[in-house]
Design an enzyme around this catalytic site. Structure first.
Site, PDB file in Angstrom:
ATOM      1  N   GLU A 165       0.835  -1.192   0.000  1.00  0.00           N
ATOM      2  CA  GLU A 165       0.000   0.000   0.000  1.00  0.00           C
ATOM      3  C   GLU A 165       0.872   1.246   0.000  1.00  0.00           C
ATOM      4  O   GLU A 165       1.598   1.512   0.969  1.00  0.00           O
ATOM      5  CB  GLU A 165      -0.926   0.036   1.222  1.00  0.00           C
ATOM      6  CG  GLU A 165      -1.811   1.287   1.233  1.00  0.00           C
ATOM      7  CD  GLU A 165      -2.711   1.369   2.447  1.00  0.00           C
ATOM      8  OE1 GLU A 165      -3.369   2.409   2.616  1.00  0.00           O
ATOM      9  OE2 GLU A 165      -2.752   0.399   3.218  1.00  0.00           O
TER      10      GLU A 165
ATOM     11  N   HIS B 196      -2.535  10.024  -1.376  1.00  0.00           N
ATOM     12  CA  HIS B 196      -2.630   8.723  -2.039  1.00  0.00           C
ATOM     13  C   HIS B 196      -2.439   8.839  -3.539  1.00  0.00           C
ATOM     14  O   HIS B 196      -1.929   7.916  -4.181  1.00  0.00           O
ATOM     15  CB  HIS B 196      -3.968   8.059  -1.707  1.00  0.00           C
ATOM     16  CG  HIS B 196      -3.966   7.356  -0.390  1.00  0.00           C
ATOM     17  ND1 HIS B 196      -4.079   8.026   0.798  1.00  0.00           N
ATOM     18  CD2 HIS B 196      -3.837   6.039  -0.060  1.00  0.00           C
ATOM     19  CE1 HIS B 196      -4.037   7.151   1.809  1.00  0.00           C
ATOM     20  NE2 HIS B 196      -3.884   5.946   1.308  1.00  0.00           N
TER      21      HIS B 196
ATOM     22  N   ASP C 231       2.344 -14.174  12.923  1.00  0.00           N
ATOM     23  CA  ASP C 231       1.202 -14.789  12.250  1.00  0.00           C
ATOM     24  C   ASP C 231       0.293 -13.677  11.732  1.00  0.00           C
ATOM     25  O   ASP C 231      -0.345 -12.981  12.525  1.00  0.00           O
ATOM     26  CB  ASP C 231       0.440 -15.678  13.232  1.00  0.00           C
ATOM     27  CG  ASP C 231      -0.636 -16.520  12.538  1.00  0.00           C
ATOM     28  OD1 ASP C 231      -1.054 -16.145  11.430  1.00  0.00           O
ATOM     29  OD2 ASP C 231      -1.059 -17.534  13.114  1.00  0.00           O
TER      30      ASP C 231
ATOM     31  N   LYS D 298      -7.709 -15.248  16.361  1.00  0.00           N
ATOM     32  CA  LYS D 298      -7.920 -14.864  14.964  1.00  0.00           C
ATOM     33  C   LYS D 298      -9.371 -14.538  14.647  1.00  0.00           C
ATOM     34  O   LYS D 298      -9.825 -14.719  13.508  1.00  0.00           O
ATOM     35  CB  LYS D 298      -7.390 -15.958  14.020  1.00  0.00           C
ATOM     36  CG  LYS D 298      -5.912 -16.246  14.236  1.00  0.00           C
ATOM     37  CD  LYS D 298      -5.420 -17.441  13.478  1.00  0.00           C
ATOM     38  CE  LYS D 298      -3.957 -17.731  13.827  1.00  0.00           C
ATOM     39  NZ  LYS D 298      -3.437 -18.955  13.220  1.00  0.00           N
TER      40      LYS D 298
END
Length: 576
Positions: free
Chosen positions: A254, A560, A462, A386
């Site tokens: 990104e 951006h 993770d 998670k």
């Protein structure tokens, strides 16, 4: 390279067959060298310069011996001696250049010229066969081309591997046993990739195969590998946190993210730095068991929560590791099902496997007194791993961290390009009220997940645990009579480790080393993991500062467009 040399020899012998003057053909076994087209072939040139070197050196040695005997200074040179010195130097330069460079190239080179020649060789097809030139009809190396098609992605598949590939494609050999059968992880990945190409018809072009240590992931990080994904790593910072500087490795695709985080780090540094506090440190695992009745489940719950029993249970749990230390057990009932949430310190490891082993020990211990207990699952989602869950938001999981900083008014104006009232108002309306309207769970922030994910991927954490690790509430308020801005992030569930899992891979270990938290802490077990959690929170603080400032100043879209779009994809507008 032996196989490629054999293919090259085949091509060379075929290329040596064109007719020469008079229509006669050169014998197929004749050696043709490019230097044969020169006025003096190189082999004769080498002999000439070798002879000049030896003759000149012998002449000079004899002349200098005569001068020594007659006490004549050696530096007094006649014309013949000057010519001999020039001959020695010229021949020496030629011989060193010719043989020395060839020797160095034989050591350093990877036969790039051979590879380029082979890969750029014309591919024979129906049309090429019809035109039947000597080069077009030359035998093609079977490792580079199959069925006269485009080059394969894996040119190193040998004839010996062909039977294995065919067996995998036919389903006779399971793909997952290749590493164990072959004893070569790289070869297994190449065979698996080629089998996948033949099964799917997809060449996986652009997915690299070479350049990765597949043995380092065997049995612990990834199964059935066929390549690896390249991901850019940027560095933001320095982040001044608790009096120390940290440069933040961030793996992301990104645009603007690394630049924005760096701007937040700059604002923090120019205001004196940030401070952090680790409130809790405990990984959780929550098995679910079923008993014959709710009453019986309640009896087990009471047994677990009895203070006098905790010491025995903890001793059983702690046998799983010298770093595991059981901290608490939280229970919840749902009918006759009992959910037991074990919390334990895990040293510098993230600790999921460690805690799971301890839980198994306790379950075996409990079945001695509760033989009617039926273990449904080692994980009953009360952990909760998670998944966004209120239990993690309230009770915490992993490391619970608060990070704060006081940003000076002039820094807000010069670096962040906004003002304190605008930031305070935006944070309240967007991060607090807006997230409440959305029914957010732990999402009272601007983009904590962005920074957490980038650092997690770079440091071998993770990535899926970004879900609960990104729980964050960002607070902003004016202090010191409205002259300064107090900003903080509270993150109750940062799940990180500096040993085990992906942290041992070379690239990820390098990023941990950059942060100064690689491996286990020898002085204080768990200190490196806690420091990493504090760094993550500090990076989130910097990211929140910068993004909210861009929103308050109306610069988000402009930023951006500058950093998140490729110039080659941007439309070319005509000049006005």
């Amino acid at each position: 390279m032996d196989v490629r040399r054999r293919c090259l020899q085949g091509l060379s012998s075929a290329a040596a067959a064109p007719s020469v003057a008079g229509g006669a053909r050169r014998p197929a076994d004749a050696l043709v060298l490019a230097s044969d087209g020169l006025p003096l072939p190189i082999r004769y040139t080498n002999l000439l310069f070798s002879g000049v070197f030896i003759a000149s050196l012998v002449f000079l040695m004899r002349r200098w011996r005569e001068k020594v005997r007659s006490s004549v200074p050696l530096h007094l040179l006649g014309l013949s001696e000057i010519l001999a010195v020039v001959g020695v130097i010229a021949s020496l330069v030629y011989l060193v250049s010719f043989f020395g460079i060839a020797f160095v190239q034989s050591i350093v080179s990877c036969h790039d010229e051979e590879d380029e020649f082979l890969l750029s060789a014309p591919v024979p097809g129906p049309a090429a066969a019809a035109s039947a030139t000597p080069l077009a009809t030359a035998p093609i190396c079977p490792l580079l081309y199959t069925n006269n098609a485009a080059p394969q992605n894996n040119p190193e598949v040998t004839a010996k591997d062909e039977d294995i590939i065919s067996s995998v494609v036919a389903g006779n050999t399971p793909s997952y046993v290749l590493e164990a059968k072959l004893g070569d992880c790289r070869r297994a990945a190449g065979i698996r990739r080629e089998a996948l190409r033949r099964i799917t018809g997809r060449a996986l072009e652009g997915l690299p195969l070479d350049g990765f240590d597949y043995a380092s992931i065997l049995g612990q990080c990834c199964e059935l590998p066929v390549g690896y994904v390249q991901l850019p790593v940027g560095v933001a910072g320095p982040l001044v946190l608790d009096g120390r500087e940290h440069y933040l490795p961030m793996a992301t695709t990104e645009g603007c993210l690394v630049a924005s985080t760096s701007r937040g780090c700059k604002a923090i540094a120019q205001s004196g730095g940030a401070t952090s506090v680790v409130l809790r440190d405990g990984m959780t695992r929550a098995p679910v068991v079923r008993l014959p009745s709710a009453r019986r489940a309640a009896e087990l719950k009471a047994f677990l929560q009895e203070p006098n029993n905790f010491e025995n249970i903890a001793s059983v749990f702690n046998r799983c590791s010298r770093f595991a230390r059981l901290q608490a057990i939280q229970c919840a009932l749902a009918g006759r099902n009992l959910y037991m949430r074990f919390s334990s310190s895990t040293g510098d490891a993230m600790g999921m496997n460690m805690v799971s082993k301890g839980v198994e020990n306790v379950l075996g211990y409990l079945q001695n007194d509760f033989q009617d207990m039926d273990v449904i699952s080692i994980s009953g989602n009360f952990c909760s791993d998670k998944k966004p869950a209120a239990v993690n938001w309230i009770e915490g999981r992993g490391k619970s961290v608060v990070c704060e900083a006081v940003i000076k008014e002039e820094v807000v104006k010069k670096v962040l390009k906004t003002n304190i009232p605008a930031l305070v108002e935006l944070n309240m309306i967007k991060n607090l009220a807006g997230s409440a309207v959305a029914g957010s769970l732990g999402g009272f922030n601007a983009h904590a997940s962005n920074i957490v994910s980038a650092i997690y991927i770079a440091t071998g954490q993770d990535p899926a645990q970004n879900v609960e690790s990104s729980h964050c509430i960002t607070m902003m308020e004016a202090v010191n009579g409205g002259k300064d801005l107090h900003v903080s992030v509270t993150m109750p569930s940062i799940e990180v480790g500096t040993v085990g899992g992906g942290t041992q891979l070379a690239s990820q270990a390098a990023c941990l080393d950059l942060l100064g938290v690689k491996g286990a802490s020898l002085e204080s077990p768990g200190a490196n993991a806690r420091r990493l959690a504090a760094i993550v929170a500090g990076a989130v603080l910097a990211g929140e500062l910068s993004l909210l400032s861009a929103l308050a100043a109306g610069q988000l879209v402009q930023s951006h467009m500058k950093y998140n779009r490729s110039a080659k994809d941007s439309p070319k507008l005509p000049p006005e």
